[in-house]
Design an enzyme around this catalytic site. Structure first.
Site, PDB file in Angstrom:
ATOM      1  N   ASP A 149     -67.295  79.100  25.769  1.00 36.03           N
ATOM      2  CA  ASP A 149     -66.848  80.081  24.788  1.00 36.03           C
ATOM      3  C   ASP A 149     -65.489  79.598  24.278  1.00 36.03           C
ATOM      4  OD1 ASP A 149     -66.649  82.590  23.365  1.00 36.03           O
ATOM      5  OD2 ASP A 149     -65.305  83.278  24.956  1.00 36.03           O
TER       6      ASP A 149
ATOM      7  N   ASP B  20     -62.651  81.747  22.284  1.00 38.62           N
ATOM      8  CA  ASP B  20     -61.491  82.634  22.326  1.00 38.62           C
ATOM      9  C   ASP B  20     -61.212  83.121  23.741  1.00 38.62           C
ATOM     10  OD1 ASP B  20     -61.622  82.251  19.631  1.00 38.62           O
ATOM     11  OD2 ASP B  20     -62.360  84.255  19.158  1.00 38.62           O
TER      12      ASP B  20
END
Length: 279
Positions: A18, A20
């Protein structure tokens, strides 16, 4: 511990990250709000709302329903925006905004996975046009990200592909089939419980700076929990990586603009109605 060398007689493997709060210390979409204000795409009120949203994102986040409302707002806000204008704004500010907030720990993990022979794949809900340049800076092999529909050089306001929740797991499953990855031997990293399907799809899931819900899941399932807290300029941390040329950066794009303004509006609106649960 990562295995030192990938056994090439076995099926290929990958590490899925991922973006952020897993690889970078902020929301990649919200980070661009001031740049879009100076470019005339959003007004001062939207900037203030987005600043508030960035605080909420770092402190708590948004739940599934709020993320869905964000997608609806995104469709309304970006309709008619000139794609080239947004690309130019992102190209001019990408390094200043993103380069200083790469987690040193994430950069080290990416290096380690590459050293073992694994592919590195960034899987992000943010727009592909901003995630792809970030992926290139990180040396990622592939990117999975949200895509907006473009017609006649402007955004139609429609989302072509939304890389969120179960869709991320479906994407890496499809990649595994096309690239020959053995998911049972693959790795995945995320901070958000909304990425639980992606984490469950691999044999080596890791919670990074997890929200409360993911921390509980990790404890129940015996998953490793990692703490990343040292942002560093990527060009200092990885000086050997070639920085993209101006034309490459000019491909950085506009879905992020819509998402930046949208995220701020959604979180600002909903802060009075629903308690925030970090994603």
């Amino acid at each position: 511990m990562l295995s030192l060398v990938e056994n090439h007689s076995l099926p290929r493997t990958a590490a899925f990250f991922d973006l952020d709060k897993t690889v970078i210390a902020k929301s990649s979409t919200l980070a661009f709000s001031k740049s879009f204000y100076h470019g005339g795409l959003i007004n001062r009120r939207a900037v203030l709302r987005t600043a508030y949203a960035q605080f909420v994102f770092l402190a708590g986040g948004a739940d599934h329903d709020q993320m869905e409302r964000m997608r609806e707002y995104l469709s309304a806000l970006c309709r008619g925006w000139n794609v080239q204008q947004v690309r130019e704004i992102v190209a001019e500010t990408l390094h200043d905004l993103i380069d200083p907030i790469i987690y040193d720990e994430a950069a080290s993990l990416i290096e380690e996975h590459h050293a073992t022979g694994r592919d590195v794949v960034i899987v992000s809900t943010s727009g592909a046009e901003v995630v792809e340049p970030i992926g290139e800076l990180l040396g990622a092999d592939r990117v999975v990200a949200t895509r907006m529909v473009v017609a006649d050089g402007v955004f139609t306001g429609e989302v072509e592909y939304y890389a969120y929740g179960p869709t991320k797991a479906e994407a890496i499953t499809e990649l595994a089939a096309s690239e020959g990855y053995d998911l049972a031997r693959c790795y995945a990293y995320s901070d958000s419980v909304t990425d639980l399907p992606m984490l469950q799809a691999v044999g080596h899931p890791h919670a990074v700076n997890p929200d409360r819900a993911l921390r509980r899941e990790a404890a129940t399932r015996g998953w490793p929990v990692l703490s990343f807290h040292r942002p560093v300029r990527l060009k200092q941390r990885l000086p050997s990586l070639a920085m993209p040329s101006r034309p490459v950066l000019a491909a950085a794009a506009a879905a992020v603009g819509a998402a930046a303004a949208t995220a701020g509006l959604v979180w600002y609106t909903n802060r009075r109605r629903v308690p925030y649960v970090h994603i």
